[in-house]
Design a protein around this motif. Structure first.
Motif, short mmCIF file in Angstrom:
data_model
loop_
_atom_site.label_atom_id
_atom_site.label_comp_id
_atom_site.label_asym_id
_atom_site.label_seq_id
_atom_site.Cartn_x
_atom_site.Cartn_y
_atom_site.Cartn_z
N MET A 1 -3.94 -47.02 10.71
CA MET A 1 -5.40 -47.62 11.38
C MET A 1 -5.01 -49.31 11.42
SD MET A 1 -7.89 -49.63 7.60
CE MET A 1 -8.21 -51.17 7.98
N GLN A 2 -5.58 -49.44 12.49
CA GLN A 2 -5.24 -50.93 13.04
C GLN A 2 -5.88 -51.70 11.47
OE1 GLN A 2 -7.27 -52.85 16.09
NE2 GLN A 2 -6.57 -54.15 15.97
N ASN A 3 -4.80 -53.26 11.07
CA ASN A 3 -4.45 -53.15 9.87
C ASN A 3 -5.54 -55.04 9.76
OD1 ASN A 3 -4.10 -54.68 7.20
ND2 ASN A 3 -2.14 -55.30 7.76
N LYS A 4 -6.70 -54.37 10.27
CA LYS A 4 -7.77 -55.59 10.12
C LYS A 4 -7.90 -56.34 8.81
CE LYS A 4 -10.01 -53.58 14.02
NZ LYS A 4 -11.50 -52.77 14.46
N SER A 42 -14.03 -55.19 -16.86
CA SER A 42 -13.15 -55.66 -16.36
C SER A 42 -12.80 -55.29 -14.89
CB SER A 42 -12.13 -55.12 -16.65
OG SER A 42 -11.71 -54.54 -17.72
N SER A 43 -11.77 -56.51 -13.82
CA SER A 43 -11.90 -56.55 -12.70
C SER A 43 -10.64 -56.38 -11.70
CB SER A 43 -13.15 -57.19 -12.39
OG SER A 43 -12.56 -58.54 -12.75
N VAL A 44 -10.36 -56.31 -10.52
CA VAL A 44 -9.58 -56.89 -9.95
C VAL A 44 -9.98 -57.47 -8.71
CG1 VAL A 44 -7.98 -54.72 -10.56
CG2 VAL A 44 -9.25 -54.67 -8.79
N PHE A 45 -8.63 -58.64 -8.12
CA PHE A 45 -9.02 -59.10 -7.25
C PHE A 45 -7.91 -58.74 -5.72
CE2 PHE A 45 -10.00 -62.56 -10.09
CZ PHE A 45 -10.72 -63.21 -9.71
N PHE A 46 -9.08 -58.56 -4.72
CA PHE A 46 -8.42 -58.06 -3.69
C PHE A 46 -8.51 -59.07 -2.42
CE2 PHE A 46 -8.40 -55.92 0.48
CZ PHE A 46 -7.34 -55.24 0.49
N ARG A 47 -7.00 -59.64 -1.81
CA ARG A 47 -7.32 -60.22 -0.99
C ARG A 47 -6.83 -59.88 0.83
NH1 ARG A 47 -6.48 -65.56 -1.20
NH2 ARG A 47 -6.40 -67.00 0.84
N SER A 48 -7.10 -59.89 1.25
CA SER A 48 -7.02 -60.15 2.89
C SER A 48 -7.06 -60.88 3.62
CB SER A 48 -7.81 -58.28 3.02
OG SER A 48 -7.90 -58.27 4.87
N GLY A 49 -6.03 -61.49 4.44
CA GLY A 49 -6.07 -62.58 5.23
C GLY A 49 -6.70 -63.81 3.91
N LYS A 50 -7.37 -64.40 4.60
CA LYS A 50 -8.13 -65.60 3.70
C LYS A 50 -8.64 -65.96 3.05
CE LYS A 50 -11.30 -68.04 6.76
NZ LYS A 50 -12.06 -68.76 7.76
N PHE A 77 -11.24 -48.04 0.25
CA PHE A 77 -11.49 -46.94 0.93
C PHE A 77 -13.62 -47.29 0.36
CE2 PHE A 77 -7.40 -45.82 1.05
CZ PHE A 77 -6.68 -45.33 2.23
N MET A 78 -13.90 -46.36 1.42
CA MET A 78 -15.73 -46.88 1.23
C MET A 78 -15.79 -44.82 1.41
SD MET A 78 -18.45 -47.18 0.09
CE MET A 78 -20.64 -47.25 0.58
N GLU A 79 -15.56 -43.86 -0.07
CA GLU A 79 -16.17 -42.47 -0.10
C GLU A 79 -14.74 -41.74 1.14
OE1 GLU A 79 -19.87 -42.57 0.78
OE2 GLU A 79 -20.61 -42.78 -0.52
N GLY A 80 -13.90 -42.06 0.55
CA GLY A 80 -12.84 -41.52 1.43
C GLY A 80 -12.17 -42.24 2.88
N GLU A 81 -13.17 -43.40 3.52
CA GLU A 81 -12.97 -43.79 4.66
C GLU A 81 -11.73 -45.19 4.10
OE1 GLU A 81 -15.24 -46.22 8.43
OE2 GLU A 81 -16.49 -44.19 7.28
N GLU A 82 -11.14 -45.36 5.07
CA GLU A 82 -10.31 -46.43 4.65
C GLU A 82 -11.26 -48.20 5.66
OE1 GLU A 82 -5.59 -48.68 4.89
OE2 GLU A 82 -6.78 -46.94 6.03
N LEU A 83 -10.95 -48.81 5.21
CA LEU A 83 -11.74 -50.29 5.72
C LEU A 83 -11.06 -50.91 5.37
CD1 LEU A 83 -15.64 -50.46 3.11
CD2 LEU A 83 -14.75 -49.04 4.93
N VAL A 84 -10.31 -51.85 4.86
CA VAL A 84 -9.42 -52.86 5.47
C VAL A 84 -7.99 -53.39 4.37
CG1 VAL A 84 -10.79 -54.08 3.18
CG2 VAL A 84 -9.79 -55.32 5.46
N ARG A 85 -7.25 -53.43 4.66
CA ARG A 85 -5.56 -53.58 3.87
C ARG A 85 -5.82 -54.58 3.45
NH1 ARG A 85 -1.38 -49.44 5.81
NH2 ARG A 85 -2.77 -46.85 5.88
#
Length: 331
Positions: A1-4, A42-50, A77-85
């Protein structure tokens, strides 16, 4: 996957779901919430770009996070499909880069969407608060201090609690934000004590819904105190949480945002987080991706009209951006 990188549209989709499943080995990245409708989760923070998104942990969520690289890269991932890194951000005190602390995890008011009155959590001592700030300071990542609170016995008691802490917090030389239920003269007291920004929450700008869900409070009083705060702190330094998903119409949101912006207040359009302890207490439905985007774009246009910019915030929710689509930051 392209790293968008994460787009505003993707962030809106993630917020509309609001949760994620995560491998137990990544639990050290997780943190608990003690404030508002998200308390007890409980939660996590995910960051991608800004862009940054905060997702509560739910093993049954259609979203999942996996570690895909030894360089600290994670994928959503959304039900096995990679959305973003992107990366997972550590948050020692509620959110990254801030010591964002709930002083009192109890509340005498009974807002129907909020679990805090049911949870009746911990009330932190001044020493506990200062120890938390010290812990974040030692990481080298302390960029702001933000204080919020429920109401243990009285609203004045919570204002006094904050005022007693402020002298010891000024030594860190970072902006300080305060979010409490306002009292007479508190904005002037906070400003003179070194506070940079305040947030007094309207919760909803629909008077009928406000009466139903926050009947012990006064919307007119909060609006008056917000207007007074702008006169003291100035534009772009006064905020207010405006919950989306309590049954309000889009036109009511537009009118409410315009009313607040006209006062010089920046609304924070906060998606409702339905809590099991409040099931059936009031209408509560997580807004869709489409609605979140529509309302955020509408808000941005109104902020521009009144010369406001949420991207200038130094503390609290608008500095974090994890729970909301923030104009001038996300879109």
């Amino acid at each position: 996957m392209q790293n968008k990188l994460m787009t505003a549209e993707l962030k809106a989709f993630l917020i509309s779901i609001g949760s994620v499943s995560i491998d137990p080995s990544l639990v050290p990245f997780a943190l608990g919430s003690t404030a508002g409708p998200g308390a007890g989760t409980s939660s996590v923070f995910f960051r991608s770009g800004k862009r940054r998104v905060r997702l509560s942990i739910n093993k049954d969520s259609p979203l999942s996070i996996e570690n895909v690289g030894e360089d600290g890269t994670f994928s959503l991932f959304m039900e096995g499909e990679e959305l973003v890194r992107g990366t997972l951000e550590p948050a020692l005190a509620h959110c990254p880069e801030q010591a964002f602390i709930t002083l009192c995890e109890r509340c005498i008011f009974d807002c129907k969407y909020c679990p805090v009155p049911k949870l009746q959590g911990h009330v932190k001592s001044n020493k506990e608060v200062l120890d938390i700030v010290d812990d974040v300071f030692r990481t080298g990542n302390l960029k702001a201090i933000s204080l919020t609170s429920g109401v243990e016995n009285s609203v004045q008691g919570e204002v006094d609690r904050v005022l007693k802490l402020l002298p010891a917090l000024k030594k860190y030389n970072v902006p300080i934000g305060v979010s409490v239920y306002p009292t007479e003269g508190c904005s002037k007291q906070f400003y003179e004590a070194g506070v940079s920004e305040v947030k007094y929450n309207v919760e909803t700008m629909d008077p009928g819904i406000f009466k139903q869900v926050c009947g012990d409070l006064s919307l007119a009083y909060i609006l008056k105190k917000l207007e007074e705060a702008v006169g003291i702190f100035g534009k772009n330094r006064v905020f207010s949480n405006f919950i989306i998903g309590l049954g309000e119409s889009d036109s009511a949101v537009r009118d409410g945002v315009e009313t607040l912006a006209k006062l010089g207040v920046i609304p924070i359009l906060r998606p409702i987080n339905p809590h099991p302890l409040r099931a059936g207490a009031c209408f509560a439905e997580r807004p869709s991706r489409e609605r979140l985007l529509k309302l955020a774009k509408m808000e941005k246009a109104i902020l521009v009209k009144y010369g406001l910019n949420s991207g200038l915030a130094k503390t609290m929710c608008l500095r974090c951006t994890g729970c909301d689509l923030v104009p001038f930051v996300d879109l």
